[in-house]
Design a protein around this motif. Structure first.
Motif, PDB file in Angstrom:
ATOM      1  N   ARG A  37       0.829  -1.409   0.156  1.00 29.75           N
ATOM      2  CA  ARG A  37      -0.105   0.023   0.092  1.00 29.75           C
ATOM      3  C   ARG A  37       0.926   1.099   0.063  1.00 29.75           C
ATOM      4  O   ARG A  37       0.721   2.193  -0.595  1.00 29.75           O
ATOM      5  N   ALA A  38       1.851   1.045   1.011  1.00 30.00           N
ATOM      6  CA  ALA A  38       2.984   2.470   0.979  1.00 30.00           C
ATOM      7  C   ALA A  38       3.676   2.717  -0.410  1.00 30.00           C
ATOM      8  O   ALA A  38       3.525   3.701  -1.119  1.00 30.00           O
ATOM      9  N   LEU A  39       3.924   1.477  -1.203  1.00 30.04           N
ATOM     10  CA  LEU A  39       4.821   1.709  -2.659  1.00 30.04           C
ATOM     11  C   LEU A  39       3.603   2.198  -3.453  1.00 30.04           C
ATOM     12  O   LEU A  39       4.070   3.202  -4.266  1.00 30.04           O
ATOM     13  N   ARG A  40       2.335   1.752  -3.481  1.00 33.90           N
ATOM     14  CA  ARG A  40       1.395   2.241  -4.474  1.00 33.90           C
ATOM     15  C   ARG A  40       0.957   3.885  -4.172  1.00 33.90           C
ATOM     16  O   ARG A  40       0.967   4.222  -5.058  1.00 33.90           O
ATOM     17  N   ARG A  41       0.945   4.209  -3.029  1.00 32.75           N
ATOM     18  CA  ARG A  41       0.647   5.611  -2.560  1.00 32.75           C
ATOM     19  C   ARG A  41       1.751   6.560  -3.123  1.00 32.75           C
ATOM     20  O   ARG A  41       1.646   7.468  -3.839  1.00 32.75           O
ATOM     21  N   LYS A  42       3.045   5.827  -2.933  1.00 33.48           N
ATOM     22  CA  LYS A  42       4.334   6.736  -3.643  1.00 33.48           C
ATOM     23  C   LYS A  42       4.244   6.706  -5.255  1.00 33.48           C
ATOM     24  O   LYS A  42       4.840   7.960  -5.569  1.00 33.48           O
ATOM     25  N   VAL A  43       4.002   5.636  -5.653  1.00 37.39           N
ATOM     26  CA  VAL A  43       3.637   5.638  -7.120  1.00 37.39           C
ATOM     27  C   VAL A  43       2.575   6.632  -7.785  1.00 37.39           C
ATOM     28  O   VAL A  43       2.743   7.402  -8.639  1.00 37.39           O
ATOM     29  N   TYR A  44       1.588   6.900  -6.980  1.00 32.66           N
ATOM     30  CA  TYR A  44       0.274   7.659  -7.240  1.00 32.66           C
ATOM     31  C   TYR A  44       0.985   9.001  -7.150  1.00 32.66           C
ATOM     32  O   TYR A  44       0.518   9.907  -8.005  1.00 32.66           O
ATOM     33  N   ALA A  45       1.556   9.231  -6.153  1.00 31.05           N
ATOM     34  CA  ALA A  45       2.173  10.658  -5.684  1.00 31.05           C
ATOM     35  C   ALA A  45       3.239  11.108  -6.757  1.00 31.05           C
ATOM     36  O   ALA A  45       2.975  12.194  -7.345  1.00 31.05           O
ATOM     37  N   ALA A  46       4.080  10.076  -7.331  1.00 30.38           N
ATOM     38  CA  ALA A  46       4.979  10.568  -8.442  1.00 30.38           C
ATOM     39  C   ALA A  46       4.473  10.644  -9.554  1.00 30.38           C
ATOM     40  O   ALA A  46       4.730  11.766 -10.247  1.00 30.38           O
TER      41      ALA A  46
END
Length: 125
Positions: A54-63
């Motif tokens: 979930r944390a990685l998914r949020r980082k990709v969305y933010a990028a």
């Protein structure tokens, strides 16, 4: 000294000696002594599982969201152990490789699979 007190003292010494020996032989970094030493030192083990995904998914969305050229409203991101899958649609064919490149640049991403397609205009071919 009473004989019973001497026996208790000797037994306690043996238990302590065996405990120290077992503690020193831990060796395995996932064993409880190593884990407690890691926790006591203030270091944290890398997150794994659903929370890390979930944390990685949020980082990709933010990028992706930081890039103003990308229309990210129809892009879906899934992450599993560092592998990211991009799904959905983009309005322009040139955005597909850009989105994949942005996702690859996020720390923790080990691979990117793009299932993005170009959104066709309404009523068009």
């Amino acid at each position: 000294m009473k004989p019973i007190s001497a026996h208790r003292l000797a037994f306690g010494g043996i238990v302590i000696a065996l405990s120290i020996n077992a503690w020193a032989q831990g060796g395995d970094p996932t064993s409880a002594p190593a884990a407690s030493v890691l926790a006591a030192s203030g270091a944290s083990a890398p997150a794994t599982g659903k929370k890390a995904d979930r944390a990685l998914r949020r980082k990709v969305y933010a990028a992706i969201g930081k890039n103003k050229e990308i229309k990210a409203g129809s892009i879906s991101v899934t992450a599993k152990d560092g592998a990211v899958t991009l799904s959905g649609s983009v309005p322009d064919n040139n955005q597909i490789p850009k989105v994949a490149e942005i996702a690859r640049g996020v720390p923790g991403v080990t691979s990117v699979t793009s299932k993005l397609v170009v959104q066709k205009p309404f009523g068009g071919q």
